[in-house]
Design an enzyme around this catalytic site. Structure first.
Site: not given
Ligand code: ZN
Length: 230
Positions: A103-104, A107, A111
């Protein structure tokens, strides 16, 4: 804070139920994470391993991975391009840890591709922080002392915070769906290991829905209180 709670029927009917939902969501994410943190993935890969693999396969060699203290503190920092994983995720090979790590990295990919909701969310961070803390007390003070300008300023400030919580939803849902798609397509996890990871991410998503619900309930309460005075 102000040292008192301004109780009214909107507080009881709107804010309290939303806060209860939020507490339930936080309990649910912790219990789901704990449950699946006991099941190791068959390949024995850690959260940090998975994060590195996904980042590299997306060409994000410059994004670093660090471990961070605390519980459920995992996040991606776009300013320093660092994926920070809590200790129970960084070094753990549990399916829960894999889900959070994936999940991280979602991000970080958002970005790198300039995903619009993430850009908007980052722009709102400084103002939303102020609005979230000061908006409600400002409006309530305005209501108590009959100072309309303060009421409207408080509502305006808090609206920015609400917008922030709402824009967080697509950002989080998108990161999780990217994570699940990656885990399914790369065969990092076995087929039957993806489902527990999905459950952990769904429980985490509910906490963001709950935070947004609390924010919307607070805003609605302020608007209704302001209207009642006129
Ligand atoms: Zn996230």
């Amino acid at each position: 804070m102000l040292g008192f709670i301004y109780m009214d029927r909107y507080y009881i009917l709107l804010v309290i139920p939303a806060v209860i939902f939020s507490l339930y969501a936080q309990f649910k994410v912790k219990s789901t994470f704990n449950k699946y943190s006991r099941i190791s993935n068959k390949k024995g890969l850690t959260g940090a391993d998975i994060a590195r693999t996904i980042l590299d396969s997306n060409g994000l060699y410059d994004v670093r991975i660090e471990s961070v203290g605390g519980e459920l503190t995992d996040h991606y920092d776009p300013r320093t391009k660092v994926v920070r994983l809590s200790q129970v995720v960084y070094g753990s090979s549990s399916v829960a840890a894999i889900g959070v790590a994936a999940h991280e990295t979602g991000h970080a990919i958002q970005h790198s591709t300039g995903y619009a909701p993430l850009v908007l969310r980052s722009t709102l961070v400084p103002i939303a922080g102020i609005g979230s803390n000061a908006g409600v007390p400002m409006a309530i003070m305005g209501l108590i002392f009959g100072f309309d300008l303060l009421v409207y300023l408080g509502i305006a400030a808090f609206s920015v915070a609400v917008l922030f919580y709402l824009i967080t939803l697509p950002v989080e849902f998108n990161a999780s769906s990217r994570a699940i798609r990656t885990l399914e397509s790369t065969a990092i996890l076995n087929y039957d290991e993806v489902d527990p990871a999905r459950k952990v991410l769904n429980a985490a998503a509910m906490t963001y829905v709950a935070s947004a619900a609390v924010a919307v309930a607070n805003l609605l309460r302020l608007v209704l209180l302001a209207n009642r005075r006129r």
